[in-house]
Design a protein around this motif. Structure first.
Motif, mmCIF file in Angstrom:
data_model
loop_
_atom_site.group_PDB
_atom_site.id
_atom_site.type_symbol
_atom_site.label_atom_id
_atom_site.label_comp_id
_atom_site.label_asym_id
_atom_site.label_seq_id
_atom_site.Cartn_x
_atom_site.Cartn_y
_atom_site.Cartn_z
ATOM 1 N N VAL A 166 -4.999 29.193 -0.803
ATOM 2 C CA VAL A 166 -5.381 30.844 -0.198
ATOM 3 C C VAL A 166 -4.920 30.410 1.221
ATOM 4 N N ASP A 167 -5.441 29.291 1.972
ATOM 5 C CA ASP A 167 -5.251 29.201 3.230
ATOM 6 C C ASP A 167 -4.006 28.799 3.641
ATOM 7 N N GLU A 168 -3.465 27.823 2.951
ATOM 8 C CA GLU A 168 -2.195 27.190 3.426
ATOM 9 C C GLU A 168 -1.151 27.124 2.453
ATOM 10 N N GLY A 169 -1.165 28.295 1.441
ATOM 11 C CA GLY A 169 -0.170 28.385 0.570
ATOM 12 C C GLY A 169 -0.079 27.619 -0.676
ATOM 13 N N ALA A 170 0.768 27.455 -1.463
ATOM 14 C CA ALA A 170 0.283 26.724 -3.040
ATOM 15 C C ALA A 170 0.439 25.356 -2.585
ATOM 16 N N LEU A 171 -0.734 24.681 -2.674
ATOM 17 C CA LEU A 171 -0.882 23.199 -2.331
ATOM 18 C C LEU A 171 -0.872 22.548 -3.719
ATOM 19 N N VAL A 172 -1.397 22.996 -4.704
ATOM 20 C CA VAL A 172 -1.544 22.535 -5.881
ATOM 21 C C VAL A 172 -1.183 23.466 -7.107
ATOM 22 N N ASP A 203 0.825 -1.241 0.132
ATOM 23 C CA ASP A 203 0.222 0.108 -0.020
ATOM 24 C C ASP A 203 0.874 1.306 -0.057
ATOM 25 N N VAL A 204 1.870 1.191 0.808
ATOM 26 C CA VAL A 204 3.056 2.477 1.062
ATOM 27 C C VAL A 204 3.537 2.656 -0.475
ATOM 28 N N VAL A 205 4.072 1.433 -1.062
ATOM 29 C CA VAL A 205 4.691 1.495 -2.403
ATOM 30 C C VAL A 205 3.827 2.287 -3.415
ATOM 31 N N TYR A 206 2.446 1.629 -3.360
ATOM 32 C CA TYR A 206 1.411 2.108 -4.224
ATOM 33 C C TYR A 206 1.062 3.571 -4.224
ATOM 34 N N LEU A 207 1.089 4.211 -2.878
ATOM 35 C CA LEU A 207 0.782 5.548 -2.502
ATOM 36 C C LEU A 207 1.823 6.343 -3.028
ATOM 37 N N ARG A 208 3.167 5.938 -2.749
ATOM 38 C CA ARG A 208 4.304 6.487 -3.352
ATOM 39 C C ARG A 208 4.455 6.841 -4.802
ATOM 40 N N PRO A 249 2.025 11.214 -6.589
ATOM 41 C CA PRO A 249 2.891 12.257 -7.759
ATOM 42 C C PRO A 249 1.920 12.261 -8.901
ATOM 43 N N VAL A 250 1.497 11.115 -9.410
ATOM 44 C CA VAL A 250 0.782 11.161 -10.775
ATOM 45 C C VAL A 250 -0.509 11.822 -10.670
ATOM 46 N N LEU A 251 -1.323 11.583 -9.451
ATOM 47 C CA LEU A 251 -2.444 12.291 -9.293
ATOM 48 C C LEU A 251 -2.608 13.635 -9.014
ATOM 49 N N VAL A 252 -1.400 13.994 -8.438
ATOM 50 C CA VAL A 252 -1.080 15.632 -8.229
ATOM 51 C C VAL A 252 -0.637 16.253 -9.457
ATOM 52 N N ALA A 253 0.068 15.598 -10.292
ATOM 53 C CA ALA A 253 0.588 16.216 -11.508
ATOM 54 C C ALA A 253 -0.751 16.180 -12.317
#
Length: 70
Positions: free
Chosen positions: A64-70, A5-10, A14-18
């Protein structure tokens, strides 16, 4: 949580965020949503656009609340 699960998450996160940065956050979802309603698209399609628009608004609020998240 297992090691796989950890490997999958890692690998997947990054693909999802990109993808989110390149596609979802760049789309004019307000315009798409309005057009979908005016065109009287099926309810499930309008509901999908509503959900994605809400997600986009939420992420922009976090930026806006936490800085550039995405």
């Amino acid at each position: 949580m297992t090691d796989t699960d950890v490997v999958y998450l890692r690998q997947a996160l990054p693909v999802l965020v990109a993808y989110t940065r390149q596609v979802v956050m760049q789309m004019d979802l307000e315009r798409l949503h309005c057009a979908a309603e005016e065109a009287r698209l099926p309810a499930e399609q309008v509901a999908f656009l509503t959900a994605v628009r809400t997600f986009q608004r939420t992420v922009r609020g976090l930026e806006v609340d936490e800085g550039a998240l995405v």
